[in-house]
Scaffold this motif. Sequence first.
Motif, PDB file in Angstrom:
ATOM      1  N   ILE A  69       0.041 -15.774 -10.708  1.00 48.90           N
ATOM      2  CA  ILE A  69       0.342 -14.944  -9.849  1.00 48.90           C
ATOM      3  C   ILE A  69       1.158 -13.831 -10.577  1.00 48.90           C
ATOM      4  O   ILE A  69       2.005 -14.162 -11.367  1.00 48.90           O
ATOM      5  N   VAL A  70       0.914 -12.809 -10.184  1.00 50.69           N
ATOM      6  CA  VAL A  70       1.841 -11.586 -10.763  1.00 50.69           C
ATOM      7  C   VAL A  70       1.955 -10.671  -9.732  1.00 50.69           C
ATOM      8  O   VAL A  70       1.200 -10.136  -8.853  1.00 50.69           O
ATOM      9  N   VAL A  71       3.168 -10.344  -9.857  1.00 48.81           N
ATOM     10  CA  VAL A  71       3.997  -9.133  -8.658  1.00 48.81           C
ATOM     11  C   VAL A  71       3.978  -7.689  -9.480  1.00 48.81           C
ATOM     12  O   VAL A  71       4.726  -7.606 -10.455  1.00 48.81           O
ATOM     13  N   GLU A  72       3.469  -6.790  -8.857  1.00 54.57           N
ATOM     14  CA  GLU A  72       3.527  -5.238  -9.534  1.00 54.57           C
ATOM     15  C   GLU A  72       4.174  -4.470  -8.538  1.00 54.57           C
ATOM     16  O   GLU A  72       3.931  -4.466  -7.280  1.00 54.57           O
ATOM     17  N   ALA A  73       5.094  -3.528  -8.818  1.00 51.29           N
ATOM     18  CA  ALA A  73       5.624  -2.401  -8.222  1.00 51.29           C
ATOM     19  C   ALA A  73       5.294  -0.971  -8.457  1.00 51.29           C
ATOM     20  O   ALA A  73       5.349  -0.938  -9.851  1.00 51.29           O
ATOM     21  N   GLU A  74       4.989  -0.325  -7.602  1.00 48.83           N
ATOM     22  CA  GLU A  74       4.553   1.088  -8.065  1.00 48.83           C
ATOM     23  C   GLU A  74       5.622   1.989  -7.083  1.00 48.83           C
ATOM     24  O   GLU A  74       5.832   1.791  -5.981  1.00 48.83           O
ATOM     25  N   GLU A  75       5.938   2.982  -7.849  1.00 47.91           N
ATOM     26  CA  GLU A  75       7.117   3.976  -7.242  1.00 47.91           C
ATOM     27  C   GLU A  75       6.592   4.786  -6.267  1.00 47.91           C
ATOM     28  O   GLU A  75       5.360   5.480  -6.595  1.00 47.91           O
ATOM     29  N   ARG A  76       6.855   5.019  -5.196  1.00 47.85           N
ATOM     30  CA  ARG A  76       6.404   5.848  -4.211  1.00 47.85           C
ATOM     31  C   ARG A  76       7.567   6.906  -3.774  1.00 47.85           C
ATOM     32  O   ARG A  76       8.185   6.715  -2.711  1.00 47.85           O
ATOM     33  N   GLY A  77       7.859   7.896  -4.510  1.00 46.77           N
ATOM     34  CA  GLY A  77       9.157   8.694  -4.099  1.00 46.77           C
ATOM     35  C   GLY A  77      10.277   8.288  -4.859  1.00 46.77           C
ATOM     36  O   GLY A  77      10.136   7.358  -5.973  1.00 46.77           O
ATOM     37  N   SER A  78      11.379   8.472  -4.478  1.00 44.78           N
ATOM     38  CA  SER A  78      12.673   8.228  -5.335  1.00 44.78           C
ATOM     39  C   SER A  78      13.280   6.982  -4.847  1.00 44.78           C
ATOM     40  O   SER A  78      13.870   6.292  -5.731  1.00 44.78           O
ATOM     41  N   ASP A  79      13.052   6.562  -3.763  1.00 40.79           N
ATOM     42  CA  ASP A  79      13.532   5.163  -3.108  1.00 40.79           C
ATOM     43  C   ASP A  79      12.618   4.363  -2.562  1.00 40.79           C
ATOM     44  O   ASP A  79      12.985   3.471  -1.746  1.00 40.79           O
ATOM     45  N   ARG A  80      11.488   4.611  -2.777  1.00 41.44           N
ATOM     46  CA  ARG A  80      10.319   3.525  -2.081  1.00 41.44           C
ATOM     47  C   ARG A  80       9.454   3.164  -3.152  1.00 41.44           C
ATOM     48  O   ARG A  80       9.202   3.714  -4.266  1.00 41.44           O
ATOM     49  N   ILE A  81       8.680   1.769  -2.955  1.00 37.34           N
ATOM     50  CA  ILE A  81       7.907   1.358  -3.859  1.00 37.34           C
ATOM     51  C   ILE A  81       6.547   0.575  -2.741  1.00 37.34           C
ATOM     52  O   ILE A  81       6.817   0.400  -1.737  1.00 37.34           O
ATOM     53  N   ASP A  82       5.520   0.300  -3.528  1.00 36.76           N
ATOM     54  CA  ASP A  82       4.399  -0.473  -3.263  1.00 36.76           C
ATOM     55  C   ASP A  82       4.391  -1.759  -3.837  1.00 36.76           C
ATOM     56  O   ASP A  82       4.333  -1.476  -4.998  1.00 36.76           O
ATOM     57  N   LEU A  83       4.473  -2.733  -3.325  1.00 34.98           N
ATOM     58  CA  LEU A  83       4.520  -4.346  -3.915  1.00 34.98           C
ATOM     59  C   LEU A  83       2.867  -4.888  -3.801  1.00 34.98           C
ATOM     60  O   LEU A  83       2.353  -4.387  -2.831  1.00 34.98           O
ATOM     61  N   THR A  84       2.406  -5.187  -4.921  1.00 40.75           N
ATOM     62  CA  THR A  84       1.110  -5.959  -4.925  1.00 40.75           C
ATOM     63  C   THR A  84       1.265  -7.248  -5.572  1.00 40.75           C
ATOM     64  O   THR A  84       1.713  -7.280  -6.745  1.00 40.75           O
ATOM     65  N   PHE A  85       0.712  -8.188  -5.019  1.00 43.43           N
ATOM     66  CA  PHE A  85       0.642  -9.396  -5.273  1.00 43.43           C
ATOM     67  C   PHE A  85      -0.740  -9.747  -5.771  1.00 43.43           C
ATOM     68  O   PHE A  85      -1.624  -9.843  -5.089  1.00 43.43           O
ATOM     69  N   ARG A  86      -1.009 -10.083  -7.159  1.00 42.11           N
ATOM     70  CA  ARG A  86      -2.196 -10.452  -7.744  1.00 42.11           C
ATOM     71  C   ARG A  86      -2.310 -11.872  -8.120  1.00 42.11           C
ATOM     72  O   ARG A  86      -1.388 -12.305  -8.688  1.00 42.11           O
ATOM     73  N   VAL A  87      -3.270 -12.596  -7.381  1.00 39.06           N
ATOM     74  CA  VAL A  87      -3.275 -13.979  -7.479  1.00 39.06           C
ATOM     75  C   VAL A  87      -4.803 -14.271  -8.143  1.00 39.06           C
ATOM     76  O   VAL A  87      -5.534 -13.762  -7.900  1.00 39.06           O
ATOM     77  N   ARG A  88      -4.704 -15.428  -8.888  1.00 37.60           N
ATOM     78  CA  ARG A  88      -6.079 -16.003  -9.242  1.00 37.60           C
ATOM     79  C   ARG A  88      -6.076 -17.335  -8.789  1.00 37.60           C
ATOM     80  O   ARG A  88      -5.351 -18.226  -9.057  1.00 37.60           O
ATOM     81  N   GLU A  89      -6.814 -17.464  -7.725  1.00 35.56           N
ATOM     82  CA  GLU A  89      -7.176 -18.705  -7.119  1.00 35.56           C
ATOM     83  C   GLU A  89      -7.768 -20.016  -8.101  1.00 35.56           C
ATOM     84  O   GLU A  89      -8.490 -19.499  -8.875  1.00 35.56           O
ATOM     85  N   ARG A  90      -7.245 -20.920  -7.696  1.00 32.58           N
ATOM     86  CA  ARG A  90      -7.801 -22.362  -8.295  1.00 32.58           C
ATOM     87  C   ARG A  90      -9.114 -22.510  -7.943  1.00 32.58           C
ATOM     88  O   ARG A  90      -9.386 -22.111  -6.890  1.00 32.58           O
TER      89      ARG A  90
END
Length: 358
Positions: free
Chosen positions: A153-174
């Motif tokens: 499980i990897v959690v990534e954050a991407e800036e969207r402006g000065s005070d906002r972000i997009d979160l991405t949960f990347r999972v690899r299923e068993r």
Amino acid sequence: MNHWLRTGSLFFALLAGSLVVSAGARAQEEEDPDAEIEEAGEEAEADAESEADAEADAEAEADEAPEEEDAPEEPEEEEEAYEPVEDEEEGLDVPRTLCHGRRVRRIRIRGNRRVSDDDVTATIRLRSGSTCRDSAVARDAQALWNQGFYDDIVVEAEERGSDRIDLTFRVRERPAIGRITFEGNDNVEQADLVEVVDLTEGGILSVPTVREQVTAIRDKYAEEGFFLARVSYRLRRMENNQVDVVFQVDEGERVTVRRVRFVGNRHLADGELQSVMRTRQSGFFSFISNDDRFNRAHFEEDTTRLQAFYYDRGYLAMRVGTPRIDLSADRTYIDVTIPIEEGPRFRIGRLVVREVDD
């Protein structure tokens, strides 16, 4: 940062203590300026007297050695126990991530195949519009991991402006379990092994659970008399993120019954009871008939045979206890001990035959 501050404060406290001691000594010297002259004179007189007495002491020591008196023991200082103080609000200043303190604009799920996006988002507590905290991200990642569906499980954050972000949960299923098969099981039916294996075709693969099944299969073989059986497994990757679980069995030789003993049989001899059993202990002709090999099905049948044997002789309350099986050190022989509760013997007191009219 605070730990360093704690260490620094302790260090400064030690320095302050030494400074206090030094300041006190200097204060004492300033109170009596003539103290050094008087002490110097006293030291000179003491040196003269000590030189004069040295020769006399040497002669006295040559004639008679004085007994040494034990110096009084100084009281031991009590050790002060160290008790670490833990303060959750004080600790190392860990740098914050990009996420911390910003508002979540959107949450995306990537890498999932069998588990739907809705199932993943239902597990996590972060939502669009909420304020992101590092602790909240760690909490949601742990909640996903505890489900047992994912290898990574990897959690990534991407800036969207000065005070906002997009979160991405990347999972690899068993992978899922495709088929469960057995190899080398010549003396135990596959259906009997499937009953003791706690795996389901189509279920999520858990390697620790697969290892537990190895012990269950080995115990099943021990019940059948194969105490030397060895069991291993391998995982065979298939299409669509599936694996086949293959259990490999080396059955070994079935153990030999070295001795059959009975406990509690006061009225019927061991030889009489052994004569009705299919399980036989080793004898001179055992290598011809192989009837000294332990067989679980035969052994369970022997319990019924013993009860019938006692019933025919009037012991209607007779009961066979739980047998005890002891394995020899080299795991090639077993000793079987069968507890017997005979109970009272019943006899026919009077037999009456009557004619019944239709």
